[in-house]
Design a protein around this motif. Structure first.
Motif, short mmCIF file in Angstrom:
data_model
loop_
_atom_site.label_atom_id
_atom_site.label_comp_id
_atom_site.label_asym_id
_atom_site.label_seq_id
_atom_site.Cartn_x
_atom_site.Cartn_y
_atom_site.Cartn_z
N THR A 1 0.73 -1.25 0.03
CA THR A 1 0.10 -0.11 -0.14
C THR A 1 0.72 1.29 0.02
O THR A 1 1.73 1.37 1.02
CB THR A 1 -1.05 -0.10 1.23
OG1 THR A 1 -1.90 -1.16 1.26
CG2 THR A 1 -1.85 1.18 1.18
N VAL A 2 0.72 2.10 -1.00
CA VAL A 2 1.41 3.28 -1.13
C VAL A 2 0.50 4.55 -0.81
O VAL A 2 -0.65 4.64 -1.30
CB VAL A 2 2.15 3.46 -2.49
CG1 VAL A 2 2.74 4.85 -2.69
CG2 VAL A 2 3.09 2.29 -2.95
N CYS A 3 0.86 5.46 0.32
CA CYS A 3 0.27 6.63 0.61
C CYS A 3 1.06 7.74 0.41
O CYS A 3 2.45 7.68 0.95
CB CYS A 3 -0.34 6.18 2.06
SG CYS A 3 -1.10 7.68 2.78
N VAL A 4 0.55 8.94 0.20
CA VAL A 4 1.31 10.27 0.04
C VAL A 4 0.64 11.08 1.18
O VAL A 4 -0.65 11.03 1.36
CB VAL A 4 1.35 10.80 -1.36
CG1 VAL A 4 2.08 9.96 -2.32
CG2 VAL A 4 0.12 11.25 -1.74
N GLY A 5 1.42 11.93 1.77
CA GLY A 5 0.76 13.04 2.80
C GLY A 5 1.73 14.24 2.73
O GLY A 5 2.47 14.19 1.83
N GLY A 6 1.30 15.04 3.20
CA GLY A 6 2.22 16.56 3.08
C GLY A 6 1.42 17.61 2.69
O GLY A 6 0.13 17.62 2.28
N PRO A 7 2.06 18.69 2.64
CA PRO A 7 1.27 20.06 2.14
C PRO A 7 1.12 19.66 0.64
O PRO A 7 0.08 20.59 0.35
CB PRO A 7 2.63 21.12 2.06
CG PRO A 7 3.66 20.47 3.04
CD PRO A 7 3.42 18.94 2.96
N TYR A 8 1.66 19.16 -0.09
CA TYR A 8 1.07 18.97 -1.44
C TYR A 8 -0.18 18.34 -1.69
O TYR A 8 -1.08 18.68 -2.44
CB TYR A 8 2.39 18.45 -2.39
CG TYR A 8 1.99 18.70 -3.80
CD1 TYR A 8 1.94 19.91 -4.36
CD2 TYR A 8 2.16 17.72 -4.96
CE1 TYR A 8 2.05 20.27 -5.63
CE2 TYR A 8 1.85 17.80 -6.30
CZ TYR A 8 1.90 19.31 -6.56
OH TYR A 8 1.87 19.47 -8.10
N VAL A 9 -0.49 17.27 -0.91
CA VAL A 9 -1.67 16.52 -0.97
C VAL A 9 -2.98 17.52 -0.26
O VAL A 9 -3.84 17.54 -0.85
CB VAL A 9 -1.76 15.47 0.09
CG1 VAL A 9 -3.08 14.61 0.13
CG2 VAL A 9 -0.71 14.32 -0.27
N SER A 10 -2.34 18.12 0.54
CA SER A 10 -3.39 19.42 1.20
C SER A 10 -4.03 20.21 -0.02
O SER A 10 -5.08 20.66 0.21
CB SER A 10 -3.19 19.83 2.20
OG SER A 10 -2.88 18.80 3.19
N THR A 11 -2.93 20.59 -0.82
CA THR A 11 -3.34 21.48 -1.72
C THR A 11 -3.87 20.96 -3.11
O THR A 11 -4.93 21.44 -3.52
CB THR A 11 -1.81 22.20 -2.42
OG1 THR A 11 -1.38 22.91 -1.02
CG2 THR A 11 -2.23 23.24 -3.47
N LEU A 12 -3.16 19.79 -3.51
CA LEU A 12 -4.00 19.11 -4.68
C LEU A 12 -5.24 18.49 -4.64
O LEU A 12 -6.15 18.21 -5.56
CB LEU A 12 -3.00 18.01 -5.23
CG LEU A 12 -1.92 18.35 -6.25
CD1 LEU A 12 -1.29 17.17 -6.66
CD2 LEU A 12 -2.62 18.65 -7.21
N ASP A 13 -5.59 18.05 -3.22
CA ASP A 13 -6.96 17.44 -2.77
C ASP A 13 -6.86 16.07 -3.89
O ASP A 13 -5.90 15.06 -3.84
CB ASP A 13 -7.74 18.57 -3.48
CG ASP A 13 -9.01 18.08 -2.43
OD1 ASP A 13 -10.23 18.00 -2.77
OD2 ASP A 13 -8.98 17.64 -1.09
N LYS A 14 -8.29 15.81 -4.23
CA LYS A 14 -8.41 14.50 -4.91
C LYS A 14 -7.46 14.27 -6.25
O LYS A 14 -7.49 13.04 -6.57
CB LYS A 14 -9.77 14.39 -5.02
CG LYS A 14 -10.58 14.31 -3.84
CD LYS A 14 -12.35 13.85 -4.28
CE LYS A 14 -12.88 14.41 -5.41
NZ LYS A 14 -14.17 14.19 -5.46
#
Length: 173
Positions: A88-101
């Motif tokens: 399972t690969v998960c990303v997190g961090g500021p870019y996810v909060s900006t890019l969203d879905k």
């Protein structure tokens, strides 16, 4: 459970401690006593350290995503999925909060954490153990069983920061 954490940023070579990753690990350790963490900082890791990391079969790999390193995040996610398709690969961090879905349009990313990640990261571990549903995990974006991207409600901010455990500095050499 074996968990890999990657801080990508090959473009820079100075050492740094990633407090965000250390914080989510420390919080996860308060909820789960059967975790093994392996950390890779691509800025300073040797070829041998990278090779050993990529050869390891992890249950779960988390990558930090920021604006200047997102292409490297995608390359690493693809590499992990090619070598270990079941991970399972998960990303997190500021870019996810900006890019969203939009981050979920990349097929090598299984899920993404937005907002503060301590509780969400711990819930993902609980999900992988079969203890909770992804649908019940606030602050998470994922694909459902039909391949449709779902975004759960955001998690409330942690206002009492002093109640968080000290970051897991033992992750770092």
């Amino acid at each position: 459970m074996k968990i890999g954490l990657i801080y990508p940023n090959e473009g820079k070579k100075e050492k740094a401690v990633h407090i965000g990753l250390a914080s989510i690990v420390a919080f996860a350790r308060t909820r789960h006593d059967d975790l093994s963490f392996h950390y890779l900082d691509t800025r300073v890791a040797t070829r041998q350290e990278k090779k050993l990391f990529y050869q390891t079969q992890f249950d779960f790999v988390g990558l930090t995503a920021m604006v200047g390193i997102f292409n490297e995040v995608l390359q690493l996610a693809e590499k992990i999925k090619t070598l270990h398709p079941q991970t399972t690969v998960c990303v997190g961090g500021p870019y996810v909060s900006t890019l969203d879905k939009d981050v979920m349009m990349f097929e090598d990313i299984d899920m993404a954490v937005f907002g503060e990640g301590e509780e969400t990261f711990s819930n993902i571990i609980s999900y992988l153990k079969g203890d909770v549903l992804l649908e019940d995990t606030k602050g998470l974006i994922f694909r459902d069983s039909n391949g449709i991207t779902q975004k759960n409600p955001p998690r409330s901010p942690i206002w009492k920061i002093d109640e968080l455990p000290m970051p897991a500095y033992d992750l770092f050499d």
